[in-house]
Design a protein around this motif. Structure first.
Motif, short mmCIF file in Angstrom:
data_model
loop_
_atom_site.label_atom_id
_atom_site.label_comp_id
_atom_site.label_asym_id
_atom_site.label_seq_id
_atom_site.Cartn_x
_atom_site.Cartn_y
_atom_site.Cartn_z
N VAL A 191 0.89 -1.18 -0.04
CA VAL A 191 -0.02 0.00 -0.10
C VAL A 191 0.80 1.11 0.00
N PHE A 192 1.87 1.31 0.86
CA PHE A 192 2.79 2.45 0.81
C PHE A 192 3.65 2.44 -0.45
N GLY A 193 3.98 1.34 -0.94
CA GLY A 193 4.57 1.48 -2.33
C GLY A 193 3.69 1.85 -3.47
N PHE A 194 2.44 1.53 -3.53
CA PHE A 194 1.54 1.91 -4.61
C PHE A 194 1.40 3.46 -4.42
N ARG A 195 1.01 3.86 -2.93
CA ARG A 195 0.79 5.29 -2.87
C ARG A 195 1.96 6.28 -3.23
N ALA A 196 3.28 5.67 -3.23
CA ALA A 196 4.30 6.42 -3.64
C ALA A 196 4.46 6.45 -5.06
N ALA A 197 4.16 5.43 -5.65
CA ALA A 197 4.23 4.98 -6.96
C ALA A 197 3.36 5.70 -7.81
N VAL A 198 2.06 5.92 -7.38
CA VAL A 198 0.81 6.65 -8.17
C VAL A 198 1.28 8.02 -8.76
N PRO A 199 1.74 9.08 -7.43
CA PRO A 199 2.15 10.24 -8.18
C PRO A 199 3.20 10.34 -8.92
N ALA A 200 4.26 9.45 -8.90
CA ALA A 200 5.22 9.33 -9.93
C ALA A 200 4.72 9.00 -11.44
N LEU A 201 4.14 7.70 -11.34
CA LEU A 201 3.62 7.39 -12.40
C LEU A 201 2.58 8.52 -13.34
N SER A 202 1.64 9.30 -12.48
CA SER A 202 0.83 10.35 -12.82
C SER A 202 1.76 11.50 -13.50
N CYS A 203 2.98 11.73 -13.23
CA CYS A 203 3.61 12.61 -13.82
C CYS A 203 4.07 12.37 -15.11
N ASN A 204 4.29 11.13 -15.42
CA ASN A 204 4.29 10.51 -16.84
C ASN A 204 3.09 10.96 -17.58
N GLU A 205 1.86 10.51 -16.90
CA GLU A 205 0.69 10.74 -17.68
C GLU A 205 0.24 11.97 -17.89
N SER A 206 0.61 12.89 -16.96
CA SER A 206 0.45 14.23 -17.20
C SER A 206 1.27 14.91 -18.29
N TYR A 207 2.53 14.39 -18.36
CA TYR A 207 3.67 14.87 -19.37
C TYR A 207 3.18 14.67 -20.91
N PHE A 208 2.76 13.40 -20.92
CA PHE A 208 2.26 12.81 -22.29
C PHE A 208 0.85 13.48 -22.90
N GLN A 209 -0.06 13.73 -21.82
CA GLN A 209 -1.17 13.79 -21.92
C GLN A 209 -1.55 15.53 -21.75
N LYS A 210 -0.74 16.11 -21.17
CA LYS A 210 -0.55 17.40 -21.08
C LYS A 210 -2.03 17.95 -20.16
N LYS A 211 -2.18 17.26 -19.16
CA LYS A 211 -3.26 17.74 -18.08
C LYS A 211 -2.84 17.34 -16.65
#
Length: 466
Positions: A434-454
């Motif tokens: 759970v801790f690992g997932f909660r840390a991973a999500v914001p990092a992975l979301s940065c990639n999503e934000s970068y590529f989707q520009k949102k």
């Protein structure tokens, strides 16, 4: 050092204790109010005993796999039982390092099917993390999985559920969560040493080709010496390219870029120190600035995240930065800004400086009062001086706090030791799924934000995209 200071130092060390800092399950708030000006250098000696033998299998024997295994074999009672890698040269290297009789294979299932293996280290390409982790747990193995725990947000739920169902130990490999320096930072923040937290600025810069993942490619790299079909199987039909095997972090098909490699460290440390469950909004911007070597991930990236007001912490904003061609020469530091000071965590060192507002409100100087009529200025000045004393007009002074881990301290060794302690005793790990997932999500979301520009919206409590 005079006798009084020596006595004070001994008292401090007795109070703090090495073991009390290891897991930092509760803040040592009583200590934060004492001996502020002292440069705190913790005498650290952790006794490790091999209560039971643990036989270890390694899946992924690249750079991080080598480092992790080296640390794990420093823990008494740990025996190496097998290594898997898709490149034959690394299997040859494994036998050179650990003996010609070592079991090696290019098929990770061979490791999982060995009944004499109790735990596995998974240090593969990011795209294989979730798949092999679930398979290992189902085979009854304890799992140490390198960060980020998953490559895709959707994979996190399956890993969490599988760990719960199997009941096997799973720890994510973000070693700062086991650091005694981070434990001290956690304690001081909880004790109000910098007042009310409102911002965190975290930086992880590099300036080298190796730092930018341009690792040396093996001379004999070919479809025969590395199992490309298996490697690319999980991502689809990708033509053979040795760069995408040895430089995999630079390619979004296989890795997670600077966010998954380095943002994740900054996020794990911040979440540990603040007890946070995560941000509610994530936005990132990036560019391919210098390392134009065929990669499709940025080499410069900034993330901005908003953390909500919660029972664990007040609302704060987090900025993340990675620059792979930084003129600083490279740096890693996280700065916690509060209403009364700044705490900087820099490697194994911690420094706090204070700036506290006076009790009296501002008056005069660069202020609108001088624009008023002269008589009004005199009347208002007289009234202000009558209401506030000279002491109330001054900023309170508070000495700096400096904390240093001892020379040679190794948070990586502590992290793997904590993992094996959990395997042996059944106690909770320091960084679960759970801790690992909660840390991973914001990092992975940065990639999503970068590529989707949102902006990516996230519910950190219920762990769902909004």
């Amino acid at each position: 050092m005079n006798n009084q200071n020596q006595s004070s130092r001994r008292k401090f060390l007795q109070q703090i204790g090495a073991t009390s800092l290891l897991a930092a399950a509760s803040p040592l708030s009583s200590l934060a109010a004492k001996e502020k000006a002292e440069e705190r250098i913790l005498h650290y000696e952790r006794k490790i005993s091999p209560n039971d033998k643990i036989r270890l299998g390694v899946i992924g024997f690249g750079v991080q796999g080598h480092f992790d295994l080296r640390e794990m074999l420093r823990v008494p009672g740990i025996e190496l039982a097998g290594i898997c890698d898709l490149y034959t040269g690394r299997l040859e290297n494994a036998k050179e390092l650990y003996g010609k009789d070592l079991f090696t294979t290019r098929n990770y299932e061979d490791i999982l099917n060995k009944s004499d293996i109790d735990a596995v280290l998974i240090a593969t390409t990011d795209c294989w993390h979730a798949h092999i982790t679930e398979a290992a747990l189902k085979k009854g193995k304890a799992v140490y999985i390198e960060k980020p725990m998953v490559k895709k947000i959707s994979e996190g739920y399956g890993v969490i559920e599988t760990q719960k169902k199997t009941g096997k130990v799973l720890q994510v490999g973000s070693q700062r969560v086991s650091s005694i320096t981070y434990a001290k930072a956690k304690e001081l923040l909880a004790a109000g040493e910098i007042g009310k937290l409102n911002m965190v600025n975290a930086v992880y810069d590099r300036q080298s080709s190796i730092g930018a993942w341009e690792y040396t490619i093996a001379q004999d790299a070919s479809p025969e010496t590395l199992d490309w079909n298996k490697y690319a199987e999980i991502v689809g039909n990708v033509p053979y390219d040795p760069k995408k095997f040895f430089w995999w972090r630079a390619y979004k098909e296989f890795g997670t870029g600077v966010a998954g490699d380095l943002f994740i460290h900054l996020l794990s440390g911040t979440h540990f120190i603040t007890n946070s469950k995560g941000p509610e909004s994530i936005y990132s911007s990036g560019q391919l600035s210098y390392w134009k070597d065929g990669r499709n991930m940025p080499d410069v990236m900034t993330g901005i995240m908003q953390y909500p007001d919660s029972p664990e912490h007040p609302a704060f904003q987090l900025t993340l930065q990675v620059n792979f061609i930084s003129g600083t020469g490279g740096q890693e530091r996280t700065q916690f800004v509060g209403s009364e000071g700044v705490m900087v965590v820099d490697g194994n060192n911690l420094h706090i400086s204070h700036s506290i507002m006076p009790e009296a409100p501002g008056f005069g100087g660069y202020d609108s009062v001088f624009t008023f009529p002269k008589q009004m200025q005199e009347d208002m000045t007289k009234a202000y001086n009558a209401k506030w004393t000279d002491a109330q007009k001054q900023r309170p002074k508070k000495p700096d706090v400096n904390f240093k881990a001892p020379d040679g301290y190794d948070e990586h060794l502590d992290h793997v030791t904590n993992f094996f302690d959990s395997v042996r005793t059944g106690k909770p790990v320091v960084e679960d799924a759970v801790f690992g997932f909660r840390a991973a999500v914001p990092a992975l979301s940065c990639n999503e934000s970068y590529f989707q520009k949102k902006i990516i919206r996230w519910d950190p409590v219920n762990m769902k995209l909004v």
